[in-house]
Write a protein that holds these residues in place. Structure first.
Motif, PDB file in Angstrom:
ATOM      1  N   ALA A  65       0.591  -0.727  -0.053  1.00  0.00           N
ATOM      2  CA  ALA A  65      -0.323   0.047   0.369  1.00  0.00           C
ATOM      3  C   ALA A  65       0.498   1.479  -0.026  1.00  0.00           C
ATOM      4  N   GLN A  66       2.201   1.400   0.877  1.00  0.00           N
ATOM      5  CA  GLN A  66       2.482   2.376   1.487  1.00  0.00           C
ATOM      6  C   GLN A  66       3.733   2.954  -0.783  1.00  0.00           C
ATOM      7  N   ALA A  67       3.671   1.513  -1.242  1.00  0.00           N
ATOM      8  CA  ALA A  67       4.181   1.571  -2.373  1.00  0.00           C
ATOM      9  C   ALA A  67       4.022   2.112  -3.602  1.00  0.00           C
ATOM     10  N   THR A  68       2.435   1.352  -3.242  1.00  0.00           N
ATOM     11  CA  THR A  68       1.414   2.147  -4.135  1.00  0.00           C
ATOM     12  C   THR A  68       1.337   3.870  -4.216  1.00  0.00           C
ATOM     13  N   ALA A  69       1.107   4.350  -3.259  1.00  0.00           N
ATOM     14  CA  ALA A  69       0.972   5.723  -2.529  1.00  0.00           C
ATOM     15  C   ALA A  69       2.290   6.424  -2.641  1.00  0.00           C
ATOM     16  N   LEU A  70       3.679   5.883  -3.236  1.00  0.00           N
ATOM     17  CA  LEU A  70       4.994   6.317  -3.546  1.00  0.00           C
ATOM     18  C   LEU A  70       4.453   7.226  -4.989  1.00  0.00           C
ATOM     19  N   THR A  71       4.537   5.906  -5.678  1.00  0.00           N
ATOM     20  CA  THR A  71       4.005   6.170  -7.327  1.00  0.00           C
ATOM     21  C   THR A  71       3.066   7.758  -7.334  1.00  0.00           C
ATOM     22  N   LYS A  72       1.760   7.613  -6.900  1.00  0.00           N
ATOM     23  CA  LYS A  72       0.878   8.574  -6.910  1.00  0.00           C
ATOM     24  C   LYS A  72       2.160   9.924  -6.425  1.00  0.00           C
ATOM     25  N   GLN A  73       2.912  10.180  -5.768  1.00  0.00           N
ATOM     26  CA  GLN A  73       3.250  11.275  -5.053  1.00  0.00           C
ATOM     27  C   GLN A  73       4.289  11.352  -5.697  1.00  0.00           C
ATOM     28  N   GLY A  74       5.268  10.350  -7.051  1.00  0.00           N
ATOM     29  CA  GLY A  74       5.787  10.882  -7.590  1.00  0.00           C
ATOM     30  C   GLY A  74       7.324  10.042  -7.313  1.00  0.00           C
ATOM     31  N   ARG A  75       6.968   9.817  -6.554  1.00  0.00           N
ATOM     32  CA  ARG A  75       8.816   8.825  -5.961  1.00  0.00           C
ATOM     33  C   ARG A  75       9.258   7.662  -6.392  1.00  0.00           C
ATOM     34  N   LEU A  76       8.044   7.306  -6.661  1.00  0.00           N
ATOM     35  CA  LEU A  76       8.501   5.684  -7.649  1.00  0.00           C
ATOM     36  C   LEU A  76       8.208   6.537  -9.220  1.00  0.00           C
ATOM     37  N   ALA A  77       8.453   5.677  -9.753  1.00  0.00           N
ATOM     38  CA  ALA A  77       8.279   5.642 -11.255  1.00  0.00           C
ATOM     39  C   ALA A  77       7.043   4.961 -11.409  1.00  0.00           C
ATOM     40  N   VAL A  78       7.394   3.359 -10.869  1.00  0.00           N
ATOM     41  CA  VAL A  78       5.965   2.547 -11.446  1.00  0.00           C
ATOM     42  C   VAL A  78       6.321   1.377 -10.020  1.00  0.00           C
ATOM     43  N   TYR A  79       5.024   0.983  -9.910  1.00  0.00           N
ATOM     44  CA  TYR A  79       5.432   0.081  -8.603  1.00  0.00           C
ATOM     45  C   TYR A  79       4.398  -1.368  -9.054  1.00  0.00           C
ATOM     46  N   PRO A  80       4.838  -2.141  -9.423  1.00  0.00           N
ATOM     47  CA  PRO A  80       3.862  -3.422  -9.442  1.00  0.00           C
ATOM     48  C   PRO A  80       3.336  -4.456  -8.128  1.00  0.00           C
ATOM     49  N   SER A  81       2.239  -3.828  -7.527  1.00  0.00           N
ATOM     50  CA  SER A  81       1.267  -4.393  -6.223  1.00  0.00           C
ATOM     51  C   SER A  81       1.474  -6.213  -6.729  1.00  0.00           C
ATOM     52  N   SER A  82       2.433  -6.656  -5.565  1.00  0.00           N
ATOM     53  CA  SER A  82       2.021  -7.385  -4.918  1.00  0.00           C
ATOM     54  C   SER A  82       0.567  -8.705  -4.106  1.00  0.00           C
ATOM     55  N   THR A  83      -0.540  -6.788  -4.010  1.00  0.00           N
ATOM     56  CA  THR A  83      -1.074  -6.967  -3.081  1.00  0.00           C
ATOM     57  C   THR A  83      -2.309  -8.273  -2.875  1.00  0.00           C
ATOM     58  N   GLY A  84      -2.813  -9.463  -1.979  1.00  0.00           N
ATOM     59  CA  GLY A  84      -3.158 -10.579  -2.450  1.00  0.00           C
ATOM     60  C   GLY A  84      -2.252 -11.526  -2.871  1.00  0.00           C
ATOM     61  N   GLN A  85      -1.388 -11.222  -3.267  1.00  0.00           N
ATOM     62  CA  GLN A  85      -0.237 -12.618  -3.513  1.00  0.00           C
ATOM     63  C   GLN A  85       0.770 -12.306  -2.024  1.00  0.00           C
ATOM     64  N   GLU A  86       0.929 -12.238  -1.403  1.00  0.00           N
ATOM     65  CA  GLU A  86       1.867 -11.733  -0.112  1.00  0.00           C
ATOM     66  C   GLU A  86       1.790 -13.338   0.550  1.00  0.00           C
TER      67      GLU A  86
END
Length: 380
Positions: A65-86
């Motif tokens: 969740a935090q890594a996904t939020a960082l993409t919206k803040q411009g701190r990450l170029a892209v993030y492939p989430s593994s939510t559901g696959q943890e």
């Protein structure tokens, strides 16, 4: 009467080399994915293991969740989430010894973090800063692999080399269902089986290769069935059952370490979020399908089992959430710091000994940087 039906006629028989080298029956996966949670087998699960898995799952969900939020803040170029696959991510890291190697794909940052990698270093490549972001040899984690399935032959090569050297090492290679359509997948499994390399292949079948459903990738009964064609066992497991994934992967790792050769494990799971933050998953799947999978959430499955066994209460759950929030806060704070970059790092970690071309290019860049620095001083 045909010629072949006449007495004494020649009946062609394939030569002995045609006959199966191994009995295929033991290699076949079960008809249904292996499960532990919600079955009588759960009663025999190690309580300490359940607690560790739960803490890591909660941490992993917050990390995504935090890594996904960082993409919206411009701190990450892209993030492939593994939510559901943890469950797959956490179990993959948990079954390995310190001396073993993990070969992740681009969606497996959580597995790398669960293995001990600094969360910021795990995101460096996706941040677009430089190289891998961490010392692969130090952590025994290969670089996060963006090209599909190219990490699989690397895993086989390392595992085979380790065995030739007499090192007691197992490689665990992770790939998505889309990666099984790549030639690298075929080559890796074929070499691994022929060499009996100590490697475990974990396919996280989350239903889609970006927008392409599994049914448009393969007509096989399951991805685990592909193992038989290479001469290795195929295992099918419920990828949202953390205990079952840990059990199946643990068995495969022990088998590889004891000289039994490779195993292909298909974990049936689901990607709850879009392929990446740049993807619109509503274009190729229905909300009802996503909601149905929410009822099979890996954290909820484990918590239900633990509460019924008296292993989880509100205080324990709260402690896990607080630890996850502390991790997220630290990650957020450190990712908001602008990194100090050195352009000369472009030439680091390319070759053990730089080629003539790289030395020339490095000298050219150094001269340009020095000239720019002098010009800046003069203009002050």
């Amino acid at each position: 009467m045909t010629v072949l039906e006449q007495p004494g006629s020649y009946h062609p028989v394939p030569p002995p080399a045609w006959r199966p080298r191994v009995d295929p029956a033991p290699l076949l996966p079960d008809a249904e994915p292996h499960r532990v949670l919600g079955t009588p087998a759960a009663a025999a699960a190690d309580p300490d293991l359940l607690r560790r898995l739960h803490a890591q799952l909660v941490l992993g969900r917050r990390y995504n969740a935090q890594a996904t939020a960082l993409t919206k803040q411009g701190r990450l170029a892209v993030y492939p989430s593994s939510t559901g696959q943890e469950a797959c991510e956490i179990a993959a890291a948990a079954v390995l010894e310190e001396r073993d190697w993990l070969f992740p794909s681009y969606r497996d940052t959580l597995a790398a973090v669960a293995r001990g990698l600094d969360p910021v270093e795990a995101l460096t490549l996706l941040r677009g800063d430089r190289h891998t972001g961490y010392d692969a040899r130090k952590h025994r984690i290969a670089p996060l692999c963006t090209p599909l399935a190219t990490q699989l032959p690397h895993a086989v090569g390392l595992a085979h080399a380790a065995r030739l050297k007499g090192d007691d090492v197992v490689a665990l290679a992770m790939v998505g269902d889309g990666g099984t359509s790549e030639g690298d997948f075929h080559e890796a499994l074929n070499f691994a089986a022929v060499w009996q390399a100590p490697v475990v292949f974990l396919v996280q079948n989350n239903g889609f290769a970006i927008s392409v459903p599994l049914a448009k990738q393969t007509a096989a009964p399951s991805l685990a069935h592909k193992a038989v064609g290479y001469g290795m066992p195929g295992r099918l497991v419920d990828g949202n059952d953390a205990v079952a994934v840990h059990e199946v992967l643990g068995e495969a790792v022990r088998r590889a370490r004891s000289g039994g050769g490779p195993t292909l494990v298909e974990a049936v799971t689901y990607r709850m979020e879009a392929h990446t933050n740049a993807d619109d998953a509503t274009r190729y799947r229905e909300d009802d399908e996503v909601e149905e999978w929410r009822g099979h959430d890996p954290i909820a499955l484990l918590e239900r089992e633990m509460r019924s066994a008296g292993l989880l209460d509100d205080d324990t759950s709260r402690s896990a959430q607080e630890a996850a929030e502390a991790m997220a806060s630290d990650l957020r704070e450190r990712m908001n710091e602008d990194p100090v970059l050195d352009p000369m790092d472009l030439f680091a970690h390319v070759y053990a000994e730089r080629t003539v071309q790289l030395r020339d290019q490095a000298e050219q860049l150094r001269a340009e940087l020095e000239a720019a620095a002098e010009a800046g001083e003069e203009n002050r």
